[in-house]
Enzyme design. Structure first.
Site, PDB file in Angstrom:
ATOM      1  N   HIS A 161       0.835  -1.218   0.000  1.00 19.82           N
ATOM      2  CA  HIS A 161       0.000   0.000   0.000  1.00 19.82           C
ATOM      3  C   HIS A 161       0.868   1.265   0.000  1.00 19.82           C
ATOM      4  CE1 HIS A 161      -3.261  -2.772   1.137  1.00 19.82           C
ATOM      5  NE2 HIS A 161      -2.357  -3.288   1.951  1.00 19.82           N
ATOM      6  N   SER A 282      14.145  22.173 -15.444  1.00 19.34           N
ATOM      7  CA  SER A 282      12.969  22.985 -15.720  1.00 19.34           C
ATOM      8  C   SER A 282      13.438  24.336 -16.228  1.00 19.34           C
ATOM      9  CB  SER A 282      12.158  23.148 -14.435  1.00 19.34           C
ATOM     10  OG  SER A 282      11.377  24.321 -14.512  1.00 19.34           O
ATOM     11  N   LYS A 288      15.113  21.923 -10.186  1.00 23.17           N
ATOM     12  CA  LYS A 288      14.487  20.682 -10.642  1.00 23.17           C
ATOM     13  C   LYS A 288      15.410  19.760 -11.438  1.00 23.17           C
ATOM     14  CE  LYS A 288      10.211  20.358 -11.082  1.00 23.17           C
ATOM     15  NZ  LYS A 288       9.241  19.517 -10.388  1.00 23.17           N
TER      16      LYS A 288
END
Ligand code: ARG
Length: 462
Positions: A161, A282, A288
């Site tokens: 999960h 980016s 980024k």
């Protein structure tokens, strides 16, 4: 007989030329020229059989062989003039052959039809592509083995999960993908086996009245046998569907791996770093580093699933035998081949260049009560029923949460308050290594088992 006008390959049956829009709409040359080499291979085998079975003179065979050789060269050198009016790869090559060698070229189409010709071409094409793809799967598997080998002892949190579940060896985690790829390889090989039969000789649909020798052609082209039923042979595209199904599953596996890489690369996890050459930045956010390759792999999986559905839909409810619908089989097949090959190639390189932050993995594994099951198992081994042990450990976890510490950091007195079965030796199972080492059976995550699995896998690869 006079030469036909070039846009009327099918003789004088028609009273007006095909409309230009129709010509464009029905032509497949823009994409099926990719089959040219295989079309020539098929024609060479067919011509050789026509000769040995008495339907083609030695001179004609030699002219055809020479002409097809020249055409192959023209195509390879990019000098072949493909024509839309000649509709597809088969007619383009045949027309050129006739221009080059005259009547011998016109005799080549004896005892065959484009229907069995195209079915043969695609099978030859896919057979060769599958061989290439299988090699690429092997290279990716070997990159995985190399990385797994370096990380048999590296502890990471295993998830269910997407929540920390139990500690696992990073090598063990990687080997899960090795297994998926092994099944992909088996499936491809299996698909190849069914695909490797010769349709040629079925002619348009019913077979031919000429004394052909299909086994000989099959042998010349390396097919394991002939397709048994002429109607089935010209209309069957199961192999294309199977191939796309194999590709879809393979891409599904890689999309799962990609999703994990994306998560692991997120600074919140920071488990791995992909080499800069596989990422982009980016244009606005200087901090980024984006995992473009895994993201695209995830995205391209949708495209392959699309091809599978396109082919299934293409064949659904199609009556026997050949229908022009089948011309639509090629673009999905070609794109599946290209996408899967490029993905496998880039993936093997990306995996080889991956950097692993063992400390970050270890920290994450020690944070999420990953050894809770081990504590429960410890209590069970000391005589407590499993359900009671489960409850006891749940209380221990709550206690830890309140204190903001991990299970392994609780002092023995506090642990004893939970159950007097707990003694000093509990810390052996509360450590990450203790947990890992205890799962020491085939298929388990104990580093010793992972090493054994890797060496078995190496043998399988060889
Ligand atoms: N271009 C066609 C295809 O790809 C070749 C077979 C055409 N046969 C026919 N009878 N129209 O399927």
């Amino acid at each position: 007989m006079q030469d036909l006008p070039k846009n009327k390959t099918w003789s004088g049956r028609f009273s007006e030329p095909v409309a230009e829009v129709v010509q464009k709409y029905t032509a497949s040359i823009s994409f099926d020229k990719r089959l040219a080499e295989f079309d020539i291979q098929g024609s060479l085998a067919h011509a050789s059989m026509l000769h040995s079975s008495g339907m083609l003179s030695k001179d004609d065979l030699e002219s055809i062989e020479q002409g097809l050789g020249m055409i192959l060269e023209e195509i390879r050198e990019g000098k072949f003039a493909w024509s839309l009016e000649l509709e597809d790869v088969h007619l383009n090559i045949e027309k050129r052959l006739t221009t080059l060698v005259g009547d011998a070229g016109k005799r080549l189409h004896t005892a065959r039809s484009r229907n069995d010709q195209v079915a043969t071409d695609i099978r030859l094409f896919l057979r060769s592509e599958i061989d290439g793809i299988n090699e690429l799967i092997g290279s990716l598997q070997s990159s995985l083995l190399d990385l797994a080998e370096q990380h048999t002892d590296t502890v990471m949190p295993g998830f269910t999960h997407l929540q920390v579940a139990q500690p696992v060896s990073f090598g063990h985690h990687l080997m899960a993908y090795f297994e998926m790829l092994s099944r992909d390889l088996d499936r491809m090989k299996d698909c190849r086996k069914r695909l490797n039969r010769l349709p040629l000789g079925s002619a348009a649909l019913a077979g031919t009245s000429y004394p052909i020798d299909r086994e000989k052609v099959a042998e010349l082209l390396g097919f394991e046998g002939v397709c048994e039923n002429s109607l089935d042979a010209v209309s069957d595209r199961d192999f294309a569907i199977e191939f796309c199904a194999c590709c879809a599953l393979l891409m599904t596996h890689l999309s799962r791996f990609s999703e994990e890489l994306i998560i692991w690369m997120n600074p919140g996890f920071g488990f791995v770093d992909i080499a800069d050459r596989f990422c982009t930045g980016s244009s606005i956010m200087p901090q980024k580093k984006n995992p473009d390759v895994p993201e695209l792999v995830r995205g391209k999986t949708g495209r392959i699933n699309g091809h599978l559905v396109a082919l299934l839909t293409l064949m659904k409810s199609q009556p026997l035998a050949y229908n022009k619908d089948n011309q639509e089989d090629k673009e999905p097949i070609f794109d599946a081949v290209d996408t899967v090959s490029a993905t496998l190639r880039i993936y093997a390189e990306m995996i080889a260049g991956i950097k692993v932050d063992k400390e970050a993995m270890r920290k994450a594994a020690s944070r999420g009560f990953a050894t809770a099951t081990d504590l429960a198992d410890y209590l069970v081994k000391k005589g407590m029923p499993f359900r009671d042990a489960h409850e006891t450990v749940a209380r221990a976890v709550r206690h830890c949460e309140e204190k903001g510490v991990d299970l392994g950091a609780l002092p023995i007195q506090e642990l004893k308050q939970l159950s007097d079965l707990i003694e000093e030796d509990v810390y052996e199972v509360l450590t990450l290594e203790g947990s890992l080492n205890s799962r020491n059976h085939i298929g388990g995550t104990a580093p010793q088992q992972v090493k054994a699995a890797i060496s078995r896998a190496r043998k399988r690869l060889a």
